[in-house]
Write a protein that holds these residues in place. Sequence first.
Motif, short mmCIF file in Angstrom:
data_model
loop_
_atom_site.label_atom_id
_atom_site.label_comp_id
_atom_site.label_asym_id
_atom_site.label_seq_id
_atom_site.Cartn_x
_atom_site.Cartn_y
_atom_site.Cartn_z
N PHE A 180 76.48 97.65 61.35
CA PHE A 180 75.20 97.71 62.08
C PHE A 180 74.35 98.87 61.57
CE2 PHE A 180 74.42 95.36 66.22
CZ PHE A 180 75.09 94.25 65.82
N THR A 190 78.60 93.66 79.04
CA THR A 190 79.54 94.24 78.09
C THR A 190 80.88 94.53 78.76
OG1 THR A 190 77.60 95.29 77.14
CG2 THR A 190 79.71 95.99 76.31
N GLU A 248 77.28 83.52 69.32
CA GLU A 248 77.50 84.96 69.18
C GLU A 248 76.69 85.51 68.01
OE1 GLU A 248 81.30 86.70 69.65
OE2 GLU A 248 81.81 85.44 71.35
N THR A 266 73.43 86.23 69.38
CA THR A 266 73.47 87.43 70.20
C THR A 266 73.46 88.68 69.32
OG1 THR A 266 74.87 86.17 71.70
CG2 THR A 266 74.69 88.50 72.12
N TYR A 267 74.29 88.68 68.27
CA TYR A 267 74.30 89.81 67.34
C TYR A 267 72.92 90.04 66.75
CZ TYR A 267 79.38 90.42 66.90
OH TYR A 267 80.70 90.71 67.13
N LEU A 323 70.67 91.70 69.24
CA LEU A 323 71.04 93.10 69.46
C LEU A 323 70.62 93.96 68.28
CD1 LEU A 323 74.60 92.75 71.02
CD2 LEU A 323 72.50 93.34 72.17
N LEU A 324 70.81 93.42 67.08
CA LEU A 324 70.47 94.17 65.88
C LEU A 324 68.98 94.43 65.81
CD1 LEU A 324 71.88 94.99 63.12
CD2 LEU A 324 70.70 93.01 62.24
N PRO A 332 73.43 98.64 69.32
CA PRO A 332 74.58 98.58 68.41
C PRO A 332 75.90 98.81 69.12
CG PRO A 332 73.18 100.46 67.91
CD PRO A 332 72.44 99.63 68.87
N GLY A 345 76.89 95.74 70.57
CA GLY A 345 77.29 94.87 69.47
C GLY A 345 78.73 95.16 69.06
#
Lengths: 314, 548
Positions: free
Chosen positions: A148, B158, B281, B284-285, B288-289, B304, B307
């Motif tokens: 990331f 989370t 997913e 979703t990643y 989030l990124l 992150p 993530g």
Amino acid sequence: MNLDVTAIVLQTGLLLLLAPLVSGVIRKGKARLQNRRGPPVWQPYLDLLKFLRKDMVISEHASWVFSFAPYVVFFTALLAGLMVPMVTMQAPLSLFGGVLALVGLLALGRFFLALGGLDPASAFGGMGSSREMTIAAIAEPALMLAIFTVAIAAGSTDLSRIVAATLGPTWSLLNPRHVLAFAALFIVLLAETGRLPVDNPATHLELTMIHEAMLLEYSGRYLAFMEWGASLKQLVLMTLLVNVFFPLGLAPVATPSALAFGLLAYLAKLFVLSCIVVVVETTNAKLRLFRVPDLLSAAFVLAALALLSTFLFQ
Amino acid sequence: MFLSDNAFFFLIAWEIMALTTYLLVSFEHEKEEARNAGVLYFVMSHIGTGCLILGFLLLFQASGAYGFDGFHAIGARMAAGPRNAAFILFLVGFGIKAGIVPLHIWLPVAHPAAPSNVSAMMSGVLIKTGIYGLTRVCFDFMGPPPNWWGVTVLVIGTVSAVLGVLYALMEHDLKRLLAYHSIENIGIILMGLGAALMFLHTGHPVLASLALIAGLYHTINHAVFKALLFLGAGAVVHATHTRNMEEMGGLVKRMPVTAFFFLIGAVAISALPPLNGFVSEWLTYQSLLQGFGTTPSLIRLMFPLSGAMLALTGALAAACFVKAFGITFLAQPRSAHAAGAREAAPTMLVAQGLLTAACVFLGLFPTLVLKLLDPVTQQLAGLQLSTRLSLADGWVLSGAVATGGTVSTPGLVLMAVCLLPLPLGLWLVFARGAKVRRGPTWDCGLQGLTPRMAYTATGFSKPIRMIFKALFRPRREVQREYDFSPYFATNLRFESHVEEVFLTRIYRPLNWLVWRVSRRMRALQAGSLQAYLIYIFVTLLLLLLFAL
């Protein structure tokens, strides 16, 4: 956004041929550091040939999952390799998936590897599967956080774009974000490829082996594909490391001279990383299983620091 | 309930749903377990309904009617106090139904107690009503959200995801394991919704739509693969007469079709490519990124970090399903029941087959399905995203931002097919003469392997149990009877427990408190008519005083 078939074919060939060599070089290097002569660097090729030719003994308890697993391990590692830029800036299969797909594919391979370990009803296989999945689970957050960190800088999960962004004018060897994320990923590399101090690739001692325990019942060409898949995975992760953090030398265009230079630079970088792995493996003893989480949480902290440094050093 | 456009009717439908589910959970009422599970579900569900009624009353105060169209963006006209109160009430009310941590305790009890087809229904549809309600309220009714709403939902998501999968790993009851995975997946869905709320707050409708789509697509996917897994588990339980995984094993040879379907479901739920769990997913990643760049404040570190937690969840889920599939279906049968198991009836297989096909379809052709979500994002976030998400005639899925990254599950499958000649060629060149022989598994020179030597589900998850021992507080008891040396025990009893922190630390004390208060209150109910008349009189007086 087209797929370049020649690039795919060439990179597939390079991956397949280079993967055993890297394993061989690491083995040779370790032997030299331990004052042994060691097998020649091309020994892994001979091993693969030998395994391919051999008859197979399959456990009477095993099902089709056991036979299916080697191909999954092999193909997922190969497909993942096509998503990483090796010699050129543009990875041939970037369109089909970036770093998230790469992590997913390797996880799919690991999933079937672990099932293959459980299938023959041996306690060793179960033990290996259990440990492999545990270590993978605690390595995954560090891996993803480190990824990331670089992906955020590029605003993309596409490895070709990440490499291009890293190579920008601001690239420097001592960028703290890169150094920290590299350290985190290096620890993950050791864990994921079953190297000391997490797992010992040279042992067949019952209670300490992890990766080898799952392969215990494999023989013949299944074993060949398992071993080849494992060395492919190692090559893929090493390529990820050297090319994402040190993208120097990657060929921006597909001219013969650029490609030749790119290949040379790539091989040199791989050699250096292999040497580092050799030194780490020779100078470290294997950790007790329940100390491994400490090591991997250190990797996680390093990755988190890498992320934080984005704030501090801008 | 999904069709109602009026709070009043919504609550009636909600209650009918709760009551019928109560009856279904306690369907096998001759078992005490099912009765207790039914009562627990009933109580939790009614606490939730109470919160919902209060929440809707708060909205009603602002709009003056019960219609949902009157509620649209009503939050913008409410004062901060009642608005936040309404949000919390709805979060708790719908959260109980969805099974978020720490309101989840009914879920792992009620799911396994119900018959398997009902569990499939509960996991697939029932708990999704909570997600529906939360989406509807947060995005449609409450107006532009303050930042802490999104943060709260993301954090709850989370935490639910990680804790759900960790508790699932500790289970060796196949259906309880699946029930805990429902908590995990609700968590993943909420991560998408929470991120979407945060993006709405910072004014990024494209990313909000992306995160919303990620959450909703995971809702669909979870409904499909979890129903598939519950039906598979139902077939296994039906065949082996036990839910305990330690007594299964070897079923891949006895129930090959069920095993194959269960494996597909396991790959899907572990978020592995190329199936549907991976696609949602991945979305979703992506959200989030991209979320990292939406705000300069330190809050963006949330993205992150969650993530990374999502990655942990995915890897633990994979570990859990290696265990679930490996111990249940592979190796040798561990009991006589498992050895005598028969393949499930064709009707059961057809149902599983359809859901398996749905898993594959949703995994390979997400762009077709995402078109159906366009009206939703149009209504809730104000724009349609499906054309942006699909590249190359829908063969490639793209993150909402052009440079964000692409993935193509059908492409991966096609590439794998194209590479098939490789092992085939190697076989033709080198291995054609090689023979295959069946032999016993290496048994260290002993007298052959027995099922008792195989790895158990408890053993499989032991490393995880030890690593997270601060959470699980594992306790074990070993009693050995031996004649001359403890290493040659004649009789051995082994017990191992993990503590459910929420149950022992929150609910037990709460329960105890409720009992105490109730006992005190009993003094009021003395059974004398005169006393009751006095109560009525005093209440009346008080009410009159209030009215003045």
